[in-house]
Motif scaffolding. Structure first.
Motif, PDB file in Angstrom:
ATOM      1  N   ASP A 118       0.811  -1.214   0.000  1.00 30.70           N
ATOM      2  CA  ASP A 118       0.000   0.000   0.000  1.00 30.70           C
ATOM      3  C   ASP A 118       0.848   1.270   0.000  1.00 30.70           C
ATOM      4  O   ASP A 118       0.310   2.381  -0.118  1.00 30.70           O
ATOM      5  N   GLY A 119       2.173   1.111   0.188  1.00 31.59           N
ATOM      6  CA  GLY A 119       3.048   2.272   0.233  1.00 31.59           C
ATOM      7  C   GLY A 119       3.005   3.028   1.543  1.00 31.59           C
ATOM      8  O   GLY A 119       3.352   4.212   1.597  1.00 31.59           O
ATOM      9  N   ALA A 120       2.570   2.366   2.627  1.00 27.24           N
ATOM     10  CA  ALA A 120       2.482   3.015   3.936  1.00 27.24           C
ATOM     11  C   ALA A 120       3.850   3.020   4.612  1.00 27.24           C
ATOM     12  O   ALA A 120       4.477   1.970   4.761  1.00 27.24           O
ATOM     13  N   ASP A 121       4.300   4.185   5.038  1.00 26.68           N
ATOM     14  CA  ASP A 121       5.601   4.306   5.704  1.00 26.68           C
ATOM     15  C   ASP A 121       5.434   4.111   7.207  1.00 26.68           C
ATOM     16  O   ASP A 121       5.554   5.052   8.005  1.00 26.68           O
ATOM     17  N   ILE A 122       5.141   2.880   7.595  1.00 26.89           N
ATOM     18  CA  ILE A 122       4.933   2.559   9.005  1.00 26.89           C
ATOM     19  C   ILE A 122       5.820   1.390   9.391  1.00 26.89           C
ATOM     20  O   ILE A 122       6.370   0.687   8.543  1.00 26.89           O
ATOM     21  N   ALA A 123       5.947   1.214  10.685  1.00 25.73           N
ATOM     22  CA  ALA A 123       6.604   0.020  11.225  1.00 25.73           C
ATOM     23  C   ALA A 123       5.538  -0.867  11.850  1.00 25.73           C
ATOM     24  O   ALA A 123       4.569  -0.374  12.435  1.00 25.73           O
ATOM     25  N   THR A 124       5.702  -2.145  11.697  1.00 27.15           N
ATOM     26  CA  THR A 124       4.869  -3.124  12.390  1.00 27.15           C
ATOM     27  C   THR A 124       5.760  -3.806  13.418  1.00 27.15           C
ATOM     28  O   THR A 124       6.885  -4.200  13.092  1.00 27.15           O
ATOM     29  N   ILE A 125       5.308  -3.930  14.628  1.00 25.10           N
ATOM     30  CA  ILE A 125       6.111  -4.570  15.665  1.00 25.10           C
ATOM     31  C   ILE A 125       5.336  -5.751  16.231  1.00 25.10           C
ATOM     32  O   ILE A 125       4.113  -5.665  16.423  1.00 25.10           O
ATOM     33  N   VAL A 126       6.029  -6.847  16.460  1.00 28.92           N
ATOM     34  CA  VAL A 126       5.396  -8.023  17.039  1.00 28.92           C
ATOM     35  C   VAL A 126       6.163  -8.429  18.287  1.00 28.92           C
ATOM     36  O   VAL A 126       7.389  -8.538  18.282  1.00 28.92           O
ATOM     37  N   TYR A 127       5.435  -8.633  19.363  1.00 30.17           N
ATOM     38  CA  TYR A 127       6.015  -9.025  20.648  1.00 30.17           C
ATOM     39  C   TYR A 127       5.851 -10.527  20.860  1.00 30.17           C
ATOM     40  O   TYR A 127       4.785 -11.093  20.588  1.00 30.17           O
ATOM     41  N   PHE A 128       6.893 -11.141  21.372  1.00 29.12           N
ATOM     42  CA  PHE A 128       6.837 -12.563  21.682  1.00 29.12           C
ATOM     43  C   PHE A 128       7.937 -12.877  22.696  1.00 29.12           C
ATOM     44  O   PHE A 128       8.835 -12.066  22.931  1.00 29.12           O
ATOM     45  N   GLY A 129       7.852 -14.042  23.290  1.00 29.75           N
ATOM     46  CA  GLY A 129       8.835 -14.446  24.284  1.00 29.75           C
ATOM     47  C   GLY A 129       9.877 -15.380  23.716  1.00 29.75           C
ATOM     48  O   GLY A 129       9.802 -15.802  22.557  1.00 29.75           O
ATOM     49  N   ASP A 130      10.841 -15.723  24.551  1.00 29.28           N
ATOM     50  CA  ASP A 130      11.899 -16.633  24.097  1.00 29.28           C
ATOM     51  C   ASP A 130      11.339 -17.983  23.688  1.00 29.28           C
ATOM     52  O   ASP A 130      11.820 -18.608  22.739  1.00 29.28           O
ATOM     53  N   GLY A 131      10.299 -18.447  24.376  1.00 26.50           N
ATOM     54  CA  GLY A 131       9.716 -19.738  24.025  1.00 26.50           C
ATOM     55  C   GLY A 131       9.132 -19.761  22.635  1.00 26.50           C
ATOM     56  O   GLY A 131       9.161 -20.787  21.948  1.00 26.50           O
ATOM     57  N   ALA A 132       8.592 -18.623  22.181  1.00 22.77           N
ATOM     58  CA  ALA A 132       7.979 -18.561  20.852  1.00 22.77           C
ATOM     59  C   ALA A 132       8.993 -18.742  19.739  1.00 22.77           C
ATOM     60  O   ALA A 132       8.629 -19.132  18.621  1.00 22.77           O
ATOM     61  N   THR A 133      10.283 -18.472  20.020  1.00 24.55           N
ATOM     62  CA  THR A 133      11.289 -18.643  18.968  1.00 24.55           C
ATOM     63  C   THR A 133      11.475 -20.112  18.603  1.00 24.55           C
ATOM     64  O   THR A 133      12.083 -20.422  17.578  1.00 24.55           O
ATOM     65  N   SER A 134      10.960 -21.014  19.429  1.00 22.74           N
ATOM     66  CA  SER A 134      11.032 -22.450  19.127  1.00 22.74           C
ATOM     67  C   SER A 134       9.814 -22.937  18.352  1.00 22.74           C
ATOM     68  O   SER A 134       9.722 -24.120  18.024  1.00 22.74           O
ATOM     69  N   GLU A 135       8.892 -22.025  18.071  1.00 21.65           N
ATOM     70  CA  GLU A 135       7.678 -22.388  17.338  1.00 21.65           C
ATOM     71  C   GLU A 135       7.897 -22.235  15.833  1.00 21.65           C
ATOM     72  O   GLU A 135       8.545 -21.290  15.375  1.00 21.65           O
ATOM     73  N   GLY A 136       7.304 -23.142  15.075  1.00 17.58           N
ATOM     74  CA  GLY A 136       7.416 -23.085  13.623  1.00 17.58           C
ATOM     75  C   GLY A 136       6.822 -21.831  13.031  1.00 17.58           C
ATOM     76  O   GLY A 136       7.338 -21.285  12.047  1.00 17.58           O
ATOM     77  N   ASP A 137       5.732 -21.352  13.614  1.00 16.05           N
ATOM     78  CA  ASP A 137       5.096 -20.134  13.102  1.00 16.05           C
ATOM     79  C   ASP A 137       6.069 -18.967  13.093  1.00 16.05           C
ATOM     80  O   ASP A 137       6.081 -18.156  12.153  1.00 16.05           O
ATOM     81  N   MET A 138       6.882 -18.864  14.130  1.00 20.57           N
ATOM     82  CA  MET A 138       7.803 -17.735  14.205  1.00 20.57           C
ATOM     83  C   MET A 138       8.901 -17.857  13.153  1.00 20.57           C
ATOM     84  O   MET A 138       9.307 -16.862  12.541  1.00 20.57           O
ATOM     85  N   SER A 139       9.387 -19.067  12.919  1.00 18.53           N
ATOM     86  CA  SER A 139      10.388 -19.265  11.868  1.00 18.53           C
ATOM     87  C   SER A 139       9.813 -18.922  10.500  1.00 18.53           C
ATOM     88  O   SER A 139      10.486 -18.311   9.659  1.00 18.53           O
ATOM     89  N   GLU A 140       8.578 -19.323  10.267  1.00 14.91           N
ATOM     90  CA  GLU A 140       7.934 -18.981   8.996  1.00 14.91           C
ATOM     91  C   GLU A 140       7.802 -17.470   8.843  1.00 14.91           C
ATOM     92  O   GLU A 140       8.026 -16.915   7.760  1.00 14.91           O
ATOM     93  N   ALA A 141       7.452 -16.791   9.939  1.00 14.08           N
ATOM     94  CA  ALA A 141       7.299 -15.336   9.893  1.00 14.08           C
ATOM     95  C   ALA A 141       8.631 -14.661   9.580  1.00 14.08           C
ATOM     96  O   ALA A 141       8.696 -13.736   8.752  1.00 14.08           O
ATOM     97  N   LEU A 142       9.695 -15.114  10.201  1.00 16.47           N
ATOM     98  CA  LEU A 142      11.013 -14.537   9.950  1.00 16.47           C
ATOM     99  C   LEU A 142      11.421 -14.739   8.490  1.00 16.47           C
ATOM    100  O   LEU A 142      11.934 -13.828   7.835  1.00 16.47           O
ATOM    101  N   GLY A 143      11.169 -15.927   7.981  1.00 18.50           N
ATOM    102  CA  GLY A 143      11.518 -16.223   6.596  1.00 18.50           C
ATOM    103  C   GLY A 143      10.726 -15.397   5.601  1.00 18.50           C
ATOM    104  O   GLY A 143      11.286 -14.840   4.648  1.00 18.50           O
ATOM    105  N   PHE A 144       9.421 -15.292   5.806  1.00 16.71           N
ATOM    106  CA  PHE A 144       8.574 -14.501   4.914  1.00 16.71           C
ATOM    107  C   PHE A 144       8.952 -13.024   4.975  1.00 16.71           C
ATOM    108  O   PHE A 144       8.986 -12.334   3.950  1.00 16.71           O
ATOM    109  N   ALA A 145       9.227 -12.531   6.182  1.00 19.35           N
ATOM    110  CA  ALA A 145       9.532 -11.105   6.332  1.00 19.35           C
ATOM    111  C   ALA A 145      10.781 -10.722   5.551  1.00 19.35           C
ATOM    112  O   ALA A 145      10.834  -9.666   4.911  1.00 19.35           O
ATOM    113  N   VAL A 146      11.792 -11.584   5.594  1.00 18.61           N
ATOM    114  CA  VAL A 146      13.023 -11.309   4.846  1.00 18.61           C
ATOM    115  C   VAL A 146      12.770 -11.409   3.345  1.00 18.61           C
ATOM    116  O   VAL A 146      13.186 -10.546   2.566  1.00 18.61           O
ATOM    117  N   ALA A 147      12.075 -12.465   2.942  1.00 16.73           N
ATOM    118  CA  ALA A 147      11.845 -12.690   1.512  1.00 16.73           C
ATOM    119  C   ALA A 147      11.063 -11.551   0.873  1.00 16.73           C
ATOM    120  O   ALA A 147      11.306 -11.189  -0.288  1.00 16.73           O
TER     121      ALA A 147
END
Length: 366
Positions: free
Chosen positions: A151-180
């Motif tokens: 949309d061309g919006a100059d905003i930041a999106t922030i997501v909060y999570f804990g250390d345990g969430a880094t072991s979840e597959g959803d978070m790995s998928e999110a990191l991969g998609f965000a970079v790609a």
């Protein structure tokens, strides 16, 4: 394997002394005495809100609560780094972030009391309601940021999570998609050292911030009990996202002083000595020591802050106790943005079930 030593960004020592950091001090050069006092007020108020909600749960007025005492600086510092147009995706412990985004304390407990699917309208404060599914909000944030970029919006999106969430597959998928996709997401990990009863070292042999390198994104580890350092780091991360430079990972090293939730007993899995060591790094005490060391406060200020905290806590308590019991059929409201035939059938079926009881007023279930 030799793990390289990392040094978290710090601008205030536990004893209240400042630390000059050329890479980050300039990012908070505008934070003068008045702003420091405001940050301290935030820290005290949210700790008081947390204590009030915990007490309400112990008194049987809430079904559950996820205490955040000890993590105030990580949440307040990061939330105060955001612009009003930025969008926040929360887990279930970010009560301080909600306060900083303008959520009324009276609206913070509806979900935990079982009175509603949510407590506030996300559109009013650009922040989602608590997400109980661990790690799922990472994908939600990434999708939102991808849409904002398109949309061309100059905003930041922030997501909060804990250390345990880094072991979840959803978070790995999110990191991969965000970079790609070059999505402007700030992945803000509050490493409070315990994923319920599992310590961080059994989840990762390296600092969690180093995981981001594997996905191809920059990352910073920050002293999560230092509100000024968190503010500086998050400002830089959010600017990185807004400028279209893609995602950024922040690992805030902090400590959960209480239980994982009010149904947990941390005394069964962590040593009292560890808790005492982290009490010496208390985020509220740290900023207070700086304010006193630099003669920026007096007794009247602390009295005013305590009064503000008490008022906020009373608003939370009153709002909780005044919440009406929901009508059974309201569980079908707001499931979809528009009416859905499946939900309509389920609502009708449940209404018929309720009406089948002879002591039920038919008008009450319509």
């Amino acid at each position: 394997m030799v793990v390289p030593k990392t040094y978290p960004v710090q601008l205030i020592q536990p004893d209240g002394q400042r630390v000059h950091n050329p890479a980050y001090s300039a990012s908070v050069a505008d934070i003068g005495p008045a702003q420091l006092r405001d940050l301290y007020r935030d820290l005290v108020v949210v700790r008081r809100l947390d204590a009030e909600a915990t007490a309400l749960q112990r008194q049987g007025e809430l079904g559950l609560w996820a205490p955040m005492t000890g993590q105030e600086a990580a949440q307040v510092g990061s939330a105060r780094a955001l612009d009003a147009d930025d969008y926040v995706f929360t887990s279930y412990r970010e009560h301080a972030v909600a306060w900083c985004r303008g959520v009324d304390p009276a609206d913070m407990t509806a979900l935990w009391r079982g009175c509603a699917h949510s407590g506030w309208n996300p559109a009013d404060v650009n922040m989602t309601n608590p997400a109980i599914v661990v790690g799922a909000q990472g994908l939600h944030a990434t999708g939102y940021a991808m849409g904002a970029k398109l949309d061309g919006a100059d905003i930041a999106t922030i997501v909060y999570f804990g250390d345990g969430a880094t072991s979840e597959g959803d978070m790995s998928e999110a990191l991969g998609f965000a970079v790609a996709w070059g999505a402007g997401v700030v992945f803000f990990c509050q490493n409070n050292h315990w994923a319920i009863s599992a310590p961080t070292q059994v989840q990762s042999p390296v600092p969690l911030a180093q995981r981001a390198a594997g996905f191809g994104m920059p990352a910073v580890q920050v002293d999560g009990n230092d509100v000024l350092a968190v503010l500086a780091v998050t400002r830089q991360a959010a600017r990185h996202a807004r400028e279209g430079s893609g995602p950024f990972f922040v690992e805030a090293l902090t400590y959960r002083m209480g239980p994982h939730t009010t149904s947990d007993d941390p005394g069964r899995y962590r040593a009292p000595a560890d808790l005492e060591a982290w009490k010496a790094r208390d985020p509220v005490d740290r900023l207070r020591r700086l304010l006193e060391r630099e003669s920026l406060v007096d007794a009247a200020f602390f009295d005013d802050v305590d009064s503000a905290a008490g008022d906020a806590a009373m608003r939370l308590r009153r709002g909780t106790l005044e919440l009406p019991d929901p009508h059974p059929l309201t569980m079908f409201d707001h499931v979809y943005a528009t009416e859905h035939s499946l939900i309509a059938r389920e609502r009708a079926g449940y209404a018929g079930y309720l009406a089948s009881f002879t002591d039920t007023d038919e008008e009450a279930v319509r």
